[in-house]
Design a protein around this motif. Structure first.
Motif, mmCIF file in Angstrom:
data_model
loop_
_atom_site.group_PDB
_atom_site.id
_atom_site.type_symbol
_atom_site.label_atom_id
_atom_site.label_comp_id
_atom_site.label_asym_id
_atom_site.label_seq_id
_atom_site.Cartn_x
_atom_site.Cartn_y
_atom_site.Cartn_z
ATOM 1 N N ASP A 38 17.784 2.822 -1.889
ATOM 2 C CA ASP A 38 18.078 3.941 -0.992
ATOM 3 C C ASP A 38 18.062 3.463 0.461
ATOM 4 N N GLU A 39 19.088 3.839 1.210
ATOM 5 C CA GLU A 39 19.183 3.432 2.613
ATOM 6 C C GLU A 39 18.040 3.989 3.451
ATOM 7 N N GLN A 40 17.404 5.074 2.999
ATOM 8 C CA GLN A 40 16.297 5.654 3.765
ATOM 9 C C GLN A 40 15.131 4.685 3.922
ATOM 10 N N ARG A 41 15.047 3.705 3.031
ATOM 11 C CA ARG A 41 13.976 2.720 3.154
ATOM 12 C C ARG A 41 14.075 1.976 4.488
ATOM 13 N N ASN A 42 15.290 1.811 4.965
ATOM 14 C CA ASN A 42 15.476 1.118 6.242
ATOM 15 C C ASN A 42 15.036 1.962 7.433
ATOM 16 N N GLN A 43 14.820 3.267 7.201
ATOM 17 C CA GLN A 43 14.319 4.161 8.243
ATOM 18 C C GLN A 43 12.834 4.469 8.058
ATOM 19 N N GLY A 44 12.149 3.655 7.256
ATOM 20 C CA GLY A 44 10.702 3.817 7.110
ATOM 21 C C GLY A 44 10.264 4.807 6.066
ATOM 22 N N HIS A 45 11.116 5.067 5.062
ATOM 23 C CA HIS A 45 10.724 5.924 3.937
ATOM 24 C C HIS A 45 10.359 5.018 2.769
ATOM 25 N N GLY A 46 9.075 4.908 2.485
ATOM 26 C CA GLY A 46 8.619 4.024 1.429
ATOM 27 C C GLY A 46 8.809 4.607 0.043
ATOM 28 N N VAL A 47 8.471 3.795 -0.953
ATOM 29 C CA VAL A 47 8.534 4.196 -2.358
ATOM 30 C C VAL A 47 7.151 4.002 -2.965
ATOM 31 N N VAL A 48 6.680 5.013 -3.677
ATOM 32 C CA VAL A 48 5.394 4.936 -4.363
ATOM 33 C C VAL A 48 5.622 5.229 -5.847
ATOM 34 N N THR A 49 5.230 4.313 -6.714
ATOM 35 C CA THR A 49 5.198 4.592 -8.143
ATOM 36 C C THR A 49 3.740 4.702 -8.557
ATOM 37 N N VAL A 50 3.451 5.639 -9.459
ATOM 38 C CA VAL A 50 2.072 5.876 -9.899
ATOM 39 C C VAL A 50 2.070 6.022 -11.408
ATOM 40 N N SER A 51 1.188 5.289 -12.068
ATOM 41 C CA SER A 51 1.144 5.375 -13.530
ATOM 42 C C SER A 51 -0.285 5.389 -14.041
ATOM 43 N N ASN A 52 -0.407 5.664 -15.340
ATOM 44 C CA ASN A 52 -1.688 5.492 -16.025
ATOM 45 C C ASN A 52 -1.980 3.994 -16.134
ATOM 46 N N HIS A 53 -3.215 3.667 -16.477
ATOM 47 C CA HIS A 53 -3.655 2.262 -16.480
ATOM 48 C C HIS A 53 -4.429 2.005 -17.762
ATOM 49 N N ILE A 54 -3.814 1.319 -18.742
ATOM 50 C CA ILE A 54 -4.417 1.231 -20.067
ATOM 51 C C ILE A 54 -4.690 -0.195 -20.539
ATOM 52 N N SER A 55 -4.406 -1.203 -19.726
ATOM 53 C CA SER A 55 -4.771 -2.566 -20.113
ATOM 54 C C SER A 55 -4.722 -3.485 -18.903
ATOM 55 N N THR A 56 -5.295 -4.666 -19.066
ATOM 56 C CA THR A 56 -5.279 -5.649 -17.996
ATOM 57 C C THR A 56 -3.908 -6.288 -17.823
ATOM 58 N N LEU A 57 -3.002 -6.045 -18.759
ATOM 59 C CA LEU A 57 -1.653 -6.605 -18.660
ATOM 60 C C LEU A 57 -0.609 -5.570 -18.252
ATOM 61 N N ASP A 58 -1.055 -4.380 -17.857
ATOM 62 C CA ASP A 58 -0.088 -3.365 -17.403
ATOM 63 C C ASP A 58 0.791 -3.938 -16.297
ATOM 64 N N ASP A 59 0.147 -4.600 -15.373
ATOM 65 C CA ASP A 59 0.858 -5.304 -14.319
ATOM 66 C C ASP A 59 0.491 -6.773 -14.516
ATOM 67 N N PRO A 60 1.446 -7.613 -14.852
ATOM 68 C CA PRO A 60 2.871 -7.500 -14.553
ATOM 69 C C PRO A 60 3.779 -7.162 -15.723
ATOM 70 N N MET A 61 3.235 -6.978 -16.941
ATOM 71 C CA MET A 61 4.106 -6.821 -18.099
ATOM 72 C C MET A 61 5.065 -5.636 -17.950
ATOM 73 N N THR A 62 4.600 -4.568 -17.276
ATOM 74 C CA THR A 62 5.463 -3.410 -17.058
ATOM 75 C C THR A 62 6.752 -3.797 -16.353
ATOM 76 N N TRP A 63 6.634 -4.694 -15.384
ATOM 77 C CA TRP A 63 7.797 -5.012 -14.550
ATOM 78 C C TRP A 63 8.757 -5.994 -15.215
ATOM 79 N N ALA A 64 8.464 -6.358 -16.460
ATOM 80 C CA ALA A 64 9.430 -7.152 -17.225
ATOM 81 C C ALA A 64 10.692 -6.338 -17.511
ATOM 82 N N VAL A 65 10.631 -5.028 -17.278
ATOM 83 C CA VAL A 65 11.812 -4.184 -17.496
ATOM 84 C C VAL A 65 12.835 -4.343 -16.376
#
Length: 265
Positions: A38-65
């Motif tokens: 989104d071009e709004q990011r260049n105007q200082g509009h950030g992105v926040v993702t929020v999820s449940n947390h169920i294992s020590t491999l949630d991050d980074p394995m989630t981002w393999a998608v």
């Protein structure tokens, strides 16, 4: 070095999945992709993702998608908060996680600490912050039941609302729900099993629709006298409920199943 670190970890996770040791199903990925471009990011509009947390491999394995090329661009790679006593215990780990865009966070120091302040600065620069709202791993087998007997997602830390409401512009907030990661790395296993993923896990990653900015603004504006404590509490609850609602829609209202006993133990 951040792109190199992120790319190495992402490729390792992708290789694990591609080898057939685990499967992963993703839904709604286009929601995140759209927000990140989104071009709004260049105007200082950030992105926040929020999820449940169920294992020590949630991050980074989630981002393999994500496509691997995303990890060659820091702008398309998430920043996240990591526990000091787990991820920053020696110089090697500190360097590794720092270069992987992880901010050292001290449990018990509250929301007014450097990692939280840095996260707010990142949002003001249009960066992407990923948050595990519970602040620690909580596997579904230990979820508490609410008054109606349904499993309930543990409450989120107030820092979630603090970051969102302290940013110069309301960020795009995307709820997420992950499942199966508790089968990949169940808590409570004895050594040496606790250090290795269990093969055969079926993972899912679901991105929900962004929380309407109007809903966030209304929540903020409806607090009498702009009380900052009540504002971040209400916004945190709003985000929590969005994640939990997504989880119920994905899991058939169960929020996950009990973790089975490891047959190798």
């Amino acid at each position: 070095m951040a792109p190199a670190t992120a790319t190495l970890v992402a490729l390792t996770c992708k290789a694990y999945i591609n080898s057939g040791l685990a499967s992963i199903k993703v839904s709604g990925l286009q929601t995140l992709v759209k927000a990140l471009h989104d071009e709004q990011r260049n105007q200082g509009h950030g992105v926040v993702t929020v999820s449940n947390h169920i294992s020590t491999l949630d991050d980074p394995m989630t981002w393999a998608v994500l496509p691997w090329r995303y990890f060659q661009n820091p702008r398309l790679t998430r920043w996240t908060l990591g526990a000091s006593e787990i991820m920053f215990t020696n110089p090697f780990l500190s360097e590794f996680f720092s270069h992987g865009q992880v901010l050292e966070t001290f449990r018990g120091m509250g929301i007014f600490q450097p990692s939280v302040n840095t996260s707010i600065e990142k949002l003001n620069q249009g960066e992407w912050i990923h948050l595990y709202g519970e602040g620690k791993v909580n596997q579904p087998a230990k979820y508490e039941l609410d008054a109606s007997g349904r499993a309930s997602l543990p409450r989120f830390k107030w820092g979630v609302g603090h970051m969102i409401t302290s940013a110069s512009n309301i960020p795009t907030v995307i709820p997420m729900w992950i499942s199966g990661f508790d089968k990949l790395m169940p808590e409570g296993r004895r050594a040496p099993f606790k250090y290795f993923p269990r093969p055969g896990a079926q993972l899912t990653v679901t991105f929900g629709d962004p929380i309407a900015p109007e809903a966030l603004l209304k929540t903020i504006q409806n607090i009498p006298e702009a009380d900052p404590v009540r504002i971040r509490t209400h916004v945190t609850t709003l985000v929590h409920d969005a994640v939990e609602s997504l989880g119920r829609s994905v899991s058939g209202n169960t929020l996950g199943n009990a973790v089975p006993k490891d047959p190798l133990e």
